[in-house]
Write a protein that holds these residues in place. Structure first.
Motif, short mmCIF file in Angstrom:
data_model
loop_
_atom_site.label_atom_id
_atom_site.label_comp_id
_atom_site.label_asym_id
_atom_site.label_seq_id
_atom_site.Cartn_x
_atom_site.Cartn_y
_atom_site.Cartn_z
N SER A 1 108.90 65.85 22.00
CA SER A 1 108.12 65.57 23.17
C SER A 1 109.00 65.20 24.32
CB SER A 1 107.15 64.45 22.86
OG SER A 1 107.86 63.31 22.52
N ALA B 1 104.04 61.68 28.20
CA ALA B 1 103.14 61.27 27.11
C ALA B 1 101.77 60.96 27.66
CB ALA B 1 103.70 60.05 26.41
N ASP C 1 102.15 67.84 15.79
CA ASP C 1 101.15 67.13 16.59
C ASP C 1 100.88 65.79 15.90
OD1 ASP C 1 99.06 66.36 18.25
OD2 ASP C 1 97.73 68.01 17.68
N LYS D 1 99.89 61.30 16.27
CA LYS D 1 99.16 60.29 17.04
C LYS D 1 99.43 58.92 16.46
CE LYS D 1 94.58 59.55 19.00
NZ LYS D 1 93.24 60.13 19.09
N ASN E 1 109.64 59.47 19.79
CA ASN E 1 109.61 60.51 18.75
C ASN E 1 110.67 60.30 17.68
OD1 ASN E 1 112.03 61.38 19.86
ND2 ASN E 1 111.23 63.30 20.65
N TYR F 1 104.86 64.38 23.08
CA TYR F 1 104.92 62.99 22.60
C TYR F 1 106.17 62.38 23.25
CZ TYR F 1 104.38 59.17 19.24
OH TYR F 1 104.18 57.95 18.65
N VAL G 1 98.79 57.05 21.62
CA VAL G 1 99.64 58.09 22.18
C VAL G 1 99.59 59.27 21.23
CG1 VAL G 1 101.98 58.75 22.83
CG2 VAL G 1 101.17 56.46 23.34
N ARG G 2 99.24 60.42 21.79
CA ARG G 2 99.19 61.65 20.99
C ARG G 2 99.99 62.71 21.73
NH1 ARG G 2 94.04 65.49 19.28
NH2 ARG G 2 95.34 67.12 18.32
N GLY G 3 100.71 63.52 20.97
CA GLY G 3 101.45 64.59 21.60
C GLY G 3 102.19 65.43 20.58
#
Length: 194
Positions: free
Chosen positions: A22, A26, A105, A107, A119, A147, A160-162
């Motif tokens: 990521s 974010a 992906d 979270k 990350n 992320y 936080v999701r990414g």
């Protein structure tokens, strides 16, 4: 009293194996709806299976002490994609013919306390024991949203999701995603067959 950092090397080693790349773009989103082998299932350290399924939540907490505040967080892996397109070749990036980009992906949600995420705690693990860390950089056309790759504060009630991008061997698929922080035992999620 200091705030506990749950970052790459210091993130909550929420017993789950996850990987993703990521950038600093974010996104903070609402608390996730968990789904896995059984919808809305949450797994704690005490009852966690050796390997979780995608969408299954891992919960980690600490009562705190004189130096760090108490916290409670959940982490999960939502998906894995290989290959993913980018304008720059993964094989050329690290001089490894046959390598491709892959995206994880993930979270993480902060239920109580103050946490910091990145990350760094996420890795891909292969059946032969090899581990791959997230890419050290991001290209503008990597899968979005990314992320965080640097320490990002997550307020109580926030998530936080990414996507985390990895440079991986094109002919292999990881067996698990591993999530490991200095505060918890590593946790892993089983990567489904393509």
């Amino acid at each position: 009293m200091r705030t506990r950092a749950i970052t790459t090397a210091a993130l909550l080693t929420a017993s789950a194996a996850l990987t993703a790349c990521s950038s600093s773009q974010a996104g903070t989103v609402a608390e996730p709806t968990a789904a896995s082998s059984s919808p809305n299932s949450t797994v704690s350290k005490a009852t966690a299976p050796s390997t979780l399924a995608f969408h299954q939540l891992h919960k980690s907490s600490s009562p705190g002490d004189d130096e760090y505040e108490a916290y409670s967080v959940t982490a999960t892996v939502l998906g894995y994609e290989q290959p993913v397109h980018a304008s720059e070749s993964a094989a050329d990036e690290i001089h490894a013919p046959g390598n491709v980009w892959a995206a994880l992906d993930v979270k993480v949600c902060n239920q109580t306390g103050e946490i910091t995420v990145s990350n760094e705690p996420w890795q891909l693990s292969y059946a032969d024991g090899a581990r791959v860390k997230p890419a050290d950089f991001q290209y503008d056309d990597f899968p979005q949203p990314v992320y965080p790759d640097d320490d990002t504060d997550v307020p109580t009630g926030g998530c936080v999701r990414g996507k985390i991008v990895f440079n991986v061997p094109g002919g292999k698929r990881p067996a698990t995603v591993v999530y490991s922080t200095e505060d918890d035992a590593p946790v892993s999620w089983s990567v489904p067959a393509a």
